[in-house]
Design an enzyme around this catalytic site. Structure first.
Site, PDB file in Angstrom:
ATOM      1  N   GLY A 519       0.809  -1.220   0.000  1.00  0.00           N
ATOM      2  CA  GLY A 519       0.000   0.000   0.000  1.00  0.00           C
ATOM      3  C   GLY A 519       0.836   1.260   0.000  1.00  0.00           C
ATOM      4  O   GLY A 519       0.556   2.209  -0.738  1.00  0.00           O
ATOM      5  N   HIS A 812      -8.166  -2.448   2.971  1.00  0.00           N
ATOM      6  CA  HIS A 812      -6.717  -2.558   3.112  1.00  0.00           C
ATOM      7  C   HIS A 812      -6.141  -2.675   1.703  1.00  0.00           C
ATOM      8  O   HIS A 812      -6.149  -3.758   1.114  1.00  0.00           O
ATOM      9  CB  HIS A 812      -6.345  -3.774   3.952  1.00  0.00           C
ATOM     10  CG  HIS A 812      -6.921  -3.759   5.325  1.00  0.00           C
ATOM     11  ND1 HIS A 812      -6.626  -2.789   6.261  1.00  0.00           N
ATOM     12  CD2 HIS A 812      -7.801  -4.594   5.926  1.00  0.00           C
ATOM     13  CE1 HIS A 812      -7.274  -3.030   7.390  1.00  0.00           C
ATOM     14  NE2 HIS A 812      -8.011  -4.125   7.207  1.00  0.00           N
ATOM     15  N   THR A 813      -5.651  -1.554   1.180  1.00  0.00           N
ATOM     16  CA  THR A 813      -5.164  -1.558  -0.208  1.00  0.00           C
ATOM     17  C   THR A 813      -3.918  -2.401  -0.381  1.00  0.00           C
ATOM     18  O   THR A 813      -3.611  -2.817  -1.500  1.00  0.00           O
ATOM     19  CB  THR A 813      -4.888  -0.123  -0.672  1.00  0.00           C
ATOM     20  OG1 THR A 813      -3.937   0.492   0.220  1.00  0.00           O
ATOM     21  CG2 THR A 813      -6.158   0.700  -0.698  1.00  0.00           C
ATOM     22  N   CYS A 814      -3.174  -2.647   0.733  1.00  0.00           N
ATOM     23  CA  CYS A 814      -1.984  -3.495   0.632  1.00  0.00           C
ATOM     24  C   CYS A 814      -2.368  -4.898   0.190  1.00  0.00           C
ATOM     25  O   CYS A 814      -1.593  -5.582  -0.498  1.00  0.00           O
ATOM     26  CB  CYS A 814      -1.252  -3.572   1.973  1.00  0.00           C
ATOM     27  SG  CYS A 814      -0.594  -1.996   2.542  1.00  0.00           S
ATOM     28  N   PHE A 815      -3.537  -5.344   0.617  1.00  0.00           N
ATOM     29  CA  PHE A 815      -3.953  -6.722   0.346  1.00  0.00           C
ATOM     30  C   PHE A 815      -5.181  -6.792  -0.565  1.00  0.00           C
ATOM     31  O   PHE A 815      -5.773  -7.860  -0.725  1.00  0.00           O
ATOM     32  CB  PHE A 815      -4.260  -7.436   1.667  1.00  0.00           C
ATOM     33  CG  PHE A 815      -3.159  -7.308   2.680  1.00  0.00           C
ATOM     34  CD1 PHE A 815      -1.984  -8.008   2.529  1.00  0.00           C
ATOM     35  CD2 PHE A 815      -3.294  -6.456   3.763  1.00  0.00           C
ATOM     36  CE1 PHE A 815      -0.960  -7.894   3.461  1.00  0.00           C
ATOM     37  CE2 PHE A 815      -2.282  -6.330   4.701  1.00  0.00           C
ATOM     38  CZ  PHE A 815      -1.103  -7.049   4.553  1.00  0.00           C
TER      39      PHE A 815
END
Length: 846
Positions: A519, A812-815
């Site tokens: 992210g 959660h943009t990381c995932f």
């Protein structure tokens, strides 16, 4: 090492020599080998020559006294003494040709005879139409007659396809199939024993246009012309026509073929590409059938009794019987033993001359496609038309490694020799040498494979260095920046860690908590590209008529003493940023024209590229080209000068901001006329797309290539694919949420059938395109679909709690994860989701 040829007898029957499948001697030792193996005296040694088979491209070695030889691979017999000088070959009178008119006259006479004579048997019907069969047999048995036939008045095309198609239709409409079959057999005889290959190849194009050729591969049924014997001969025509056209060697003949492909109609060109792709698919299907048959025999011996496998049709029209339309490995009890990870191994196709020749001809088609362009009409095809989905199942890792290990600098393909087989240290056939056949998904998988290997190597090196020097060396490329000074901090980090560019990227924002799991990296790319596109940097100009960005013709020349990097450093930084984004699988939000990616790939730009960036100006130039009045000079009053508005001068408050540049020497004194107007347009286009931005692009390109200095897979992508690789896709038809749903994972107690999950997908699919893009931005940090499509997106929906809540959904943009509460109603979920999607910004809410 054994000799390639056996000792030839002096009998007349040996005039046609058949080559055996043995290894080739090395040039430096062949003479000594002949002496030791056969114990021959020097005066009895035969002089050997080398040449390529005109059909399959196999390298043939033969004694100098041989007049005709037969290739053991494709069974084509060629006349050696006639191949060298085609100008001296036999010719026929210009009137000796076949035509639609000539065929129609004979057909009409046969029909008139049929009316008078009562026909009761097939033999009698064949006898009535025997003159047609004789006419076709004579015409298709002679290269010279075919080369004189179906000529067109258009100099840019070699064959009159309209007359030729009517000719074939007339033959196929006859009440008997005998003339058509005789024509196929005559064509096959001609292809198997050409009199002078290497000369005029129009005869091949005429045979290649036969409608039964496509039917021989796909099993097309038409008026009874799907009989096994017809399809069998038609398949022979297919493979040999492809072989001849793929191995045309004289440069003049090759250029003639390229010119022909360049100017044939788009439908005909597309049809030939489709036919070649079907042919390649068929050849791989044969390999698949063989492998599946072996697998069934090895693992399920009893399967042969309960589920017999049919042999492939000799015509190639069907691979399996009607009872085998299902999975050949499927058992009657419902259990399946299908191999889900099946891959075509390189050794299974690298020696298949059918696949090699079809791929080589497709390469010619691809090159012709790049040239199928005129200023007034764009008639080329997208790269997608060349993809072959069957190749998604090749062992792309091994194929890529073979491709890398070979000499990639050589553009001329080494001929296949009879000694080629797996394990020999010779140049191999690889599908990566023909990247236009590979789908974008396969190319991305190849790049991910290579990038992963490079990153692992860099991490291992860092670990060993840390042990050797006794100090910590990061296995990551770490960038530490301040949001308020992101450009300078990023440039400083890159300059201080030039050797770390090929490591896995990790970003840290100063005075902010958080671990980069993807992210923070996405946000850094987003903020940095916005900063670089800031008008105050003067790097890029926004073209209002196309709403696209382009390199500034006159960048603002900042000085480092003023606290700003020099514009050349910023272009270099931007090139590295683009490279790092691809290297780390991150999509960027950029609005560049097609020319940007074509220049990166080293492709030449055309007027259509200029039109995309400057549509209004381009239309005016076209109107000028279309004007043919005698008062051209007075109407337009142009000189060889280009005038543009310098927007950077406007930002700095400098006036005047209009700049004129000469397009050629003394251009201000040279007037544009009817004779030189095309030259003016060419120089105009070249100035705005190339010369005016040459230094800027060179600096950007050096930064981009700095990242990919060790990565060869980037060479597999063309400009269309590179654009999707950098920016993903934003077309409406790419937002396939049904496809996304099929690959979504659920955690926290959710499943695809959970009430809230069902509501979520119904809501999303009912939203308009604008809201769907916002949802993708909310969940992943980007509103663009990955280059491989929605199915390649790792998407997750998790459960926040088991009770109803008034809180908004989270992401959660990381995932690529959306977190939902157990809302009590669909209406409430839609309201909360709408607020979360439309009012979110960065890592919070507006």
């Amino acid at each position: 090492m054994p000799r390639l040829f056996r000792r030839f007898s002096k009998k007349k029957s040996s005039d046609i020599q058949i080559l055996s499948h043995t290894k080739t001697n090395s040039p430096g030792k062949s003479k000594n080998r002949q002496r030791s193996d056969l114990d021959l005296s020097e005066d009895k040694l035969e002089v050997f020559k080398e040449d390529k088979c005109p059909c399959c491209g196999t390298l043939l070695q033969f004694p100098s006294n041989v007049k005709r030889l037969k290739c053991a691979i494709c069974q084509v017999t060629t006349a050696v003494f006639m191949k060298v000088n085609t100008e001296g070959s036999a010719t026929v009178d210009s009137n000796d040709a076949i035509s639609l008119f000539g065929l129609q006259e004979i057909v009409d006479k046969c029909y008139a005879k049929r009316v008078k004579i009562k026909v009761s048997t097939k033999e009698e019907l064949c006898a009535i139409f025997d003159p047609v069969a004789m006419y076709l047999n004579k015409g298709f048995h002679s290269m010279d007659i075919l080369n004189n036939s179906f000529k067109t008045s258009c100099k840019k095309q070699l064959v009159d396809y309209y007359e030729l198609m009517k000719f074939y239709e007339l033959v196929m409409d006859l009440p008997t199939r005998n003339p058509f079959y005789r024509m196929l057999c005559a064509s096959n005889d001609l292809l198997k024993k050409p009199s002078c290959p290497g000369g005029d190849f129009r005869w091949i194009l005429i045979i290649w246009a036969n409608p039964s050729i496509k039917g021989s591969i796909v099993g097309q049924k038409k008026n009874g012309y799907d009989a096994p014997k017809i399809l069998a001969v038609a398949y022979e025509l297919t493979k040999r026509c492809i072989g001849y056209l793929a191995n045309i060697e004289p440069q003049a003949q090759y250029e003639s073929l390229m010119g022909h492909l360049k100017y044939i109609t788009l439908n005909e060109f597309q049809s030939q590409i489709e036919l070649l792709n079907i042919y390649i698919t068929f050849q791989f299907s044969r390999i698949l059938y063989r492998d599946l048959k072996v697998s069934v025999h090895q693992h399920k011996k009893t399967l042969a009794d309960s589920y017999p496998l049919a042999q492939p049709s000799p015509t190639g029209s069907e691979l399996l019987s009607n009872d085998e339309k299902k999975d050949p490995l499927e058992l009657k009890n419902g259990k399946s033993t299908a191999v889900s990870d099946f891959k075509f191994k390189p050794y299974e196709y690298e020696l298949d001359w059918h696949i090699r020749c079809a791929s080589k001809l497709m390469q010619t088609m691809n090159r012709a496609n790049d040239k199928r362009y005129t200023i007034n009409k764009n008639t080329n095809l997208s790269i997608v038309e060349f993809y072959n989905i069957m190749l998604d199942f090749i062992d792309y890792r091994q194929d890529f490694e073979n491709w890398r290990s070979d000499n990639k600098k050589s553009t001329k393909e080494t001929p296949v020799t009879l000694a080629d087989f797996p394990g020999m240290p010779m140049r191999r056939f690889t599908l990566c040498s023909y990247p236009f056949l590979l789908s974008l998904g396969v190319k991305i998988s190849i790049m991910e494979h290579e990038v992963r290997r490079i990153m692992e190597y860099e991490a291992e090196n860092a670990f060993l260095t840390s042990l050797d020097k006794g100090k910590a060396v990061s296995v990551y490329f770490k960038i530490r920046v301040r949001r308020s000074n992101i450009t300078n901090d990023s440039l400083r980090s890159i300059e201080n860690h030039q050797r770390d560019l090929k490591k896995s990227l990790r970003v840290e924002f100063v005075d902010e908590p958080g671990v980069d799991a993807g992210g923070l990296r996405k946000e850094w790319f987003l903020l940095l590209t916005k900063s670089l596109f800031n008008p105050m940097n003067g790097l890029f100009s926004y073209v209002e008529e196309s709403r696209l960005s382009w390199f500034a013709i006159s960048p603002i020349k900042n000085d480092l003493r003023d606290g700003f990097p020099h514009h050349s450093q910023l272009y270099y930084l931007f090139g590295i940023v683009i490279g790092l984004a691809i290297f780390n699988s991150t999509i960027l939000d950029l609005e560049f024209p097609r020319a940007f990616y074509k220049k990166l790939c080293g492709d030449l730009l055309n007027f259509d590229d200029y039109m995309q960036l400057y549509p209004e100006t381009g239309q005016n130039l076209i109107k000028m080209l279309d004007y043919d009045g005698e008062d051209f000079t007075d109407v337009f009053a142009l000189t060889f000068e280009a005038t543009y508005k310098d927007t950077n001068k406007e930002l700095l408050g400098h006036k005047p901001n209009v700049v004129s540049v000469e397009l050629c020497r003394n251009g201000r004194y040279r007037r544009v006329t009817q004779k030189n107007k095309y030259e003016f347009v060419r120089l105009w286009q070249d100035f705005f797309m190339n010369k005016s931005v040459e230094a800027q692009f060179a600096k950007f390109s050096s930064g981009f290539r700095q990242v990919f200095v060790l990565c060869d897979s980037i060479k597999l992508f063309n400009h269309e694919e590179l654009a999707r690789l950098v920016c993903g896709s934003e077309e409406k038809n790419c937002f396939e949420f049904q496809m996304l749903r099929s690959v979504t994972r659920y955690v926290g107690g959710f499943s695809d059938k959970s009430r809230v999950v069902v509501w979520f997908w119904e809501i999303v699919e009912g939203w308009d395109f604008r809201l769907q893009r916002r949802l993708l931005q909310f969940a992943t940090g980007s509103d663009r679909v990955p280059p491989g499509g929605m199915s390649t997106l790792t998407f997750k929906i998790s459960r926040l709690g088991s009770k109803d809540s008034n809180k908004l959904p989270l992401a959660h943009t990381c995932f690529n994860e959306v977190c939902l509460w157990e809302y009590s109603s669909k209406e409430k979920l839609e309201q909360k989701l709408w607020w979360a999607v439309t009012q979110s910004e960065g890592y919070g809410f507006k």
